[in-house]
Write a protein that holds these residues in place. Sequence first.
Motif, mmCIF file in Angstrom:
data_model
loop_
_atom_site.group_PDB
_atom_site.id
_atom_site.type_symbol
_atom_site.label_atom_id
_atom_site.label_comp_id
_atom_site.label_asym_id
_atom_site.label_seq_id
_atom_site.Cartn_x
_atom_site.Cartn_y
_atom_site.Cartn_z
ATOM 1 N N ARG A 159 -11.954 -43.257 -2.530
ATOM 2 C CA ARG A 159 -10.956 -43.211 -3.598
ATOM 3 C C ARG A 159 -9.673 -43.902 -3.150
ATOM 4 N NH1 ARG A 159 -12.856 -38.684 -6.640
ATOM 5 N NH2 ARG A 159 -14.265 -37.380 -5.393
ATOM 6 N N VAL A 160 -9.019 -44.549 -4.100
ATOM 7 C CA VAL A 160 -7.723 -45.179 -3.850
ATOM 8 C C VAL A 160 -6.786 -44.744 -4.978
ATOM 9 C CG1 VAL A 160 -6.460 -47.351 -3.665
ATOM 10 C CG2 VAL A 160 -8.755 -47.160 -2.685
ATOM 11 N N SER A 161 -5.624 -44.218 -4.608
ATOM 12 C CA SER A 161 -4.710 -43.675 -5.609
ATOM 13 C C SER A 161 -3.274 -43.781 -5.135
ATOM 14 C CB SER A 161 -5.052 -42.205 -5.878
ATOM 15 O OG SER A 161 -4.137 -41.620 -6.786
ATOM 16 N N ALA A 162 -2.364 -43.747 -6.090
ATOM 17 C CA ALA A 162 -0.939 -43.682 -5.754
ATOM 18 C C ALA A 162 -0.515 -42.254 -5.442
ATOM 19 C CB ALA A 162 -0.104 -44.233 -6.916
ATOM 20 N N ARG A 163 -1.404 -41.289 -5.732
ATOM 21 C CA ARG A 163 -1.082 -39.884 -5.510
ATOM 22 C C ARG A 163 -1.788 -39.346 -4.279
ATOM 23 N NH1 ARG A 163 -2.552 -40.169 -10.977
ATOM 24 N NH2 ARG A 163 -4.529 -39.087 -10.561
ATOM 25 N N ALA A 164 -1.166 -38.406 -3.605
ATOM 26 C CA ALA A 164 -1.807 -37.754 -2.465
ATOM 27 C C ALA A 164 -3.030 -36.985 -2.946
ATOM 28 C CB ALA A 164 -0.822 -36.807 -1.781
ATOM 29 N N PRO A 165 -4.074 -36.893 -2.126
ATOM 30 C CA PRO A 165 -5.302 -36.202 -2.541
ATOM 31 C C PRO A 165 -5.048 -34.732 -2.897
ATOM 32 C CG PRO A 165 -5.709 -37.510 -0.572
ATOM 33 C CD PRO A 165 -4.226 -37.511 -0.785
ATOM 34 N N GLU A 166 -5.798 -34.263 -3.884
ATOM 35 C CA GLU A 166 -5.814 -32.858 -4.254
ATOM 36 C C GLU A 166 -7.250 -32.374 -4.161
ATOM 37 O OE1 GLU A 166 -4.105 -32.350 -8.083
ATOM 38 O OE2 GLU A 166 -2.310 -33.529 -7.630
ATOM 39 N N PHE A 167 -7.437 -31.126 -3.757
ATOM 40 C CA PHE A 167 -8.774 -30.593 -3.543
ATOM 41 C C PHE A 167 -8.991 -29.349 -4.401
ATOM 42 C CE2 PHE A 167 -9.928 -33.372 -0.113
ATOM 43 C CZ PHE A 167 -8.716 -33.707 0.477
ATOM 44 N N THR A 168 -10.191 -29.237 -4.945
ATOM 45 C CA THR A 168 -10.514 -28.121 -5.826
ATOM 46 C C THR A 168 -11.732 -27.380 -5.278
ATOM 47 O OG1 THR A 168 -11.852 -29.619 -7.179
ATOM 48 C CG2 THR A 168 -9.579 -29.218 -7.893
ATOM 49 N N ASP A 169 -11.510 -26.650 -4.228
ATOM 50 C CA ASP A 169 -12.583 -25.824 -3.661
ATOM 51 C C ASP A 169 -12.001 -24.474 -3.234
ATOM 52 O OD1 ASP A 169 -11.130 -26.754 -1.443
ATOM 53 O OD2 ASP A 169 -12.644 -28.294 -1.042
ATOM 54 N N PRO A 170 -11.394 -23.747 -4.165
ATOM 55 C CA PRO A 170 -10.735 -22.480 -3.808
ATOM 56 C C PRO A 170 -11.728 -21.471 -3.258
ATOM 57 C CG PRO A 170 -10.991 -22.669 -6.186
ATOM 58 C CD PRO A 170 -11.370 -23.996 -5.602
ATOM 59 N N GLY A 171 -11.277 -20.743 -2.251
ATOM 60 C CA GLY A 171 -12.090 -19.676 -1.695
ATOM 61 C C GLY A 171 -13.069 -20.115 -0.622
ATOM 62 N N ARG A 172 -13.268 -21.419 -0.456
ATOM 63 C CA ARG A 172 -14.208 -21.875 0.570
ATOM 64 C C ARG A 172 -13.454 -22.102 1.879
ATOM 65 N NH1 ARG A 172 -19.208 -22.826 -1.056
ATOM 66 N NH2 ARG A 172 -19.666 -23.244 -3.248
ATOM 67 N N PRO A 173 -14.017 -21.651 2.983
ATOM 68 C CA PRO A 173 -13.345 -21.861 4.271
ATOM 69 C C PRO A 173 -13.336 -23.344 4.624
ATOM 70 C CG PRO A 173 -15.548 -20.946 4.595
ATOM 71 C CD PRO A 173 -15.290 -20.903 3.126
ATOM 72 N N PHE A 174 -12.246 -23.768 5.247
ATOM 73 C CA PHE A 174 -12.161 -25.160 5.675
ATOM 74 C C PHE A 174 -11.257 -25.248 6.890
ATOM 75 C CE2 PHE A 174 -8.432 -24.633 3.017
ATOM 76 C CZ PHE A 174 -7.456 -25.409 3.630
ATOM 77 N N HIS A 175 -11.369 -26.348 7.604
ATOM 78 C CA HIS A 175 -10.440 -26.623 8.693
ATOM 79 C C HIS A 175 -10.097 -28.107 8.669
ATOM 80 C CE1 HIS A 175 -14.477 -27.254 10.503
ATOM 81 N NE2 HIS A 175 -13.895 -28.270 11.116
ATOM 82 N N GLN A 176 -8.949 -28.432 9.245
ATOM 83 C CA GLN A 176 -8.459 -29.809 9.243
ATOM 84 C C GLN A 176 -8.126 -30.237 10.667
ATOM 85 O OE1 GLN A 176 -6.473 -30.191 4.837
ATOM 86 N NE2 GLN A 176 -5.103 -29.740 6.507
ATOM 87 N N THR A 177 -8.425 -31.485 10.962
ATOM 88 C CA THR A 177 -8.102 -32.039 12.280
ATOM 89 C C THR A 177 -7.366 -33.357 12.107
ATOM 90 O OG1 THR A 177 -10.252 -33.169 12.402
ATOM 91 C CG2 THR A 177 -10.100 -30.971 13.367
ATOM 92 N N PRO A 178 -6.349 -33.603 12.933
ATOM 93 C CA PRO A 178 -5.642 -34.881 12.841
ATOM 94 C C PRO A 178 -6.500 -36.020 13.383
ATOM 95 C CG PRO A 178 -4.791 -33.586 14.665
ATOM 96 C CD PRO A 178 -5.772 -32.709 13.958
ATOM 97 N N GLN A 179 -6.387 -37.165 12.744
ATOM 98 C CA GLN A 179 -7.117 -38.360 13.161
ATOM 99 C C GLN A 179 -6.161 -39.547 13.076
ATOM 100 O OE1 GLN A 179 -10.264 -38.235 14.264
ATOM 101 N NE2 GLN A 179 -10.690 -36.101 13.680
ATOM 102 N N ARG A 180 -6.654 -40.687 13.514
ATOM 103 C CA ARG A 180 -5.897 -41.921 13.321
ATOM 104 C C ARG A 180 -6.861 -42.949 12.749
ATOM 105 N NH1 ARG A 180 -0.881 -42.781 14.130
ATOM 106 N NH2 ARG A 180 -0.043 -44.904 14.239
ATOM 107 N N VAL A 181 -6.485 -43.527 11.605
ATOM 108 C CA VAL A 181 -7.357 -44.449 10.894
ATOM 109 C C VAL A 181 -6.582 -45.716 10.547
ATOM 110 C CG1 VAL A 181 -8.709 -44.821 8.785
ATOM 111 C CG2 VAL A 181 -8.756 -42.595 9.924
ATOM 112 N N ARG A 182 -7.103 -46.850 10.965
ATOM 113 C CA ARG A 182 -6.505 -48.145 10.626
ATOM 114 C C ARG A 182 -5.029 -48.205 11.001
ATOM 115 N NH1 ARG A 182 -9.600 -50.843 6.784
ATOM 116 N NH2 ARG A 182 -7.790 -51.585 5.611
#
Length: 350
Positions: A159-182
């Motif tokens: 996806r390519v957008s002028a807006r920051a990503p939004e996620f619609t998966d309420p209640g599901r466990p998740f974790h985030q890790t920092p990366q470096r891309v391009r």
Amino acid sequence: MADVEALLRSTMRRHATHAPVGPDLLAAVHARSHRIARRRRTAVTVLAAVAVPAALAVSVLTAVPRDAAPPGSVAVVPSTGTTPVSAPASSSPAATPPGQPPPALRLVPPASATPVFPYRPVFTPIGGLAAPVVTLVDGELTAYYAAHDPVRGADVTIRVSARAPEFTDPGRPFHQTPQRVRGHPAVLRTVVMPPADRLSLYWMEGAGQWVRVDTDDTLTDADVVRLADALAPAAVPVVVPFRFDVVPAGMTVNTSTDSEVAFGVSAGAPAVDCTLLAPRALTGPTVRVGRYAATLRRTGAAATLTVALDDLGATLVVVVPARYPVTNADLIRFARGIQVTSQAQPRPTG
């Protein structure tokens, strides 16, 4: 009438809330990935390749030569992949002063070409990826790539957008890790959901451009980063269901899918919406749009023109919000200049 009102309400609600693009598309991708992962993990033999989700199928409507239709009528034209989804060259109109009604909708010849998706993957999952299906919804471009290998490979959505990503998966466990891309800071978001975790890698590529890559845990974290790092420039045109003889002045295309084109003065703010639906009977007094019968209704919310494309087995619905005044003659002229392309797929109703 109820169908048209339901269409208007659902369209306005979706755009007004700036919902994340293509929920049905993403759900189909996830469902497909889950089926694949379940087969892989339980060692069930795959007897046939999984089809691309039906919601993404681009069916080909029987082409009607333009010279067979009366001048200005709605007709089917072959799609070339670079068919203009017209957006005028003029700039957006100035804001209406407080207390004054907005100017009447003005129609002008189209001036710009089809929106294009700017990237293509070079590194791909095992088995490679099929040609993408590219759509534009609320100003966000989405390219869906189906995996050639339904077991060892994985579908990929970019996806390519002028807006920051939004996620619609309420209640599901998740974790985030920092990366470096391009060369940019990025975040890899992993949503835990059996039988296959969902991976989303996103970053700001440049001023006003966010990029997001979605897939499942068939790919490792390193694979997803490698795929994103290796994105190459491209110009893949969006799906184009219609061509236009005239378009609203001062507006650009902010939605283009296999069943809908919407024009607006900004992303996520539709002003004129054109949708191809499954056929339905017209009710009430009719008007003529070229050789087709149609109904034209006005409410406090919008003007709605519903055209029965009987020879195509479809219905065209054009909706203009009341805040953009339009005469009956101009609304009919606009619809009369719409041609349905071979990429169009009527949206089911119900």
